[in-house]
Design an enzyme around this catalytic site. Sequence first.
Site, mmCIF file in Angstrom:
data_model
loop_
_atom_site.group_PDB
_atom_site.id
_atom_site.type_symbol
_atom_site.label_atom_id
_atom_site.label_comp_id
_atom_site.label_asym_id
_atom_site.label_seq_id
_atom_site.Cartn_x
_atom_site.Cartn_y
_atom_site.Cartn_z
ATOM 1 N N ASP A 126 4.050 -10.657 5.403
ATOM 2 C CA ASP A 126 4.176 -11.057 6.806
ATOM 3 C C ASP A 126 5.627 -10.882 7.277
ATOM 4 O OD1 ASP A 126 1.545 -11.780 6.776
ATOM 5 O OD2 ASP A 126 1.933 -13.924 6.531
HETATM 6 N N1 URA Z 1 0.326 -14.843 2.147
HETATM 7 C C1 URA Z 1 0.804 -15.066 3.377
HETATM 8 O O1 URA Z 1 0.375 -15.995 4.082
HETATM 9 N N2 URA Z 1 1.790 -14.248 3.823
HETATM 10 C C2 URA Z 1 2.308 -13.239 3.087
HETATM 11 O O2 URA Z 1 3.211 -12.540 3.548
HETATM 12 C C3 URA Z 1 1.790 -13.028 1.803
HETATM 13 C C4 URA Z 1 0.792 -13.832 1.348
#
Ligand code: URA
Length: 234
Positions: A103
């Site tokens: 993310d």
């Molecule tokens: N889980 C999440 O919520 N975000 C990420 O970037 C990776 C795993």
Amino acid sequence: MRLDRFLSNLPRFNRQDARHLLASGGVRLDGRVNRDGRSEVTLFSRVELGDGEILQAGKPARYFMLHKPGGVVSATVHPEHRTVLDLLDEPDKDELHLAGRLDLNTSGLLLITNDGQWSRRVTLPKRKQPKVYLVETEDPIEPACIEVFARGLYFRFEDLTTLPAELEILAPCQARLTLYEGRYHQVKRMFGHFQNKVIGLHRISMGAIRLDAGLAPGEYRALTSAEIDSFSRD
Ligand code: URA
């Protein structure tokens, strides 16, 4: 593509020529005589005839680990944000892609390559490669999370139950979480089930590849052969 097909697709050979050439040891694949027509030829393979004539030079396969900082998008192009590829000082960046994403605000290990078969091995769900995250939460982590995460959580949107995950509580608001899959916003949604907001998320490993402690956020390096081979073919 199979080696026999690769050869017989060339204007100068038909299928019988290809068979004979292989049987007589007249073909080298990646530097070695190869008589097995079923061997795989990829864009990265070097295929030569016995006299050294090169039929395909093979592109160099490239593999990198990046310490992704927060605020940079896990994409190759984006209209608004800087992308992880902007952090790489490499030629032909348009040939590179990401083996898994993080993310926008998540930091840590990101794998980047031009080898699609390799990245499929990294990301294929059935391979169940462990991904380890350090998680920081707004509120103290309830010990009940350990069992619930180990049993699996139901995600209504996808109508699935998450695979058993291992949670180790390191401090009241800090934990190490090992997942064997990569669902959309998975870590945040798992803690969201306990109304606990994830305020920091950092990936430290994927399979046997650990983020190099010597890489500052935004830095990257080529993977070693051992790291590349750790995502083996079988
Ligand atoms: N889980 C999440 O919520 N975000 C990420 O970037 C990776 C795993």
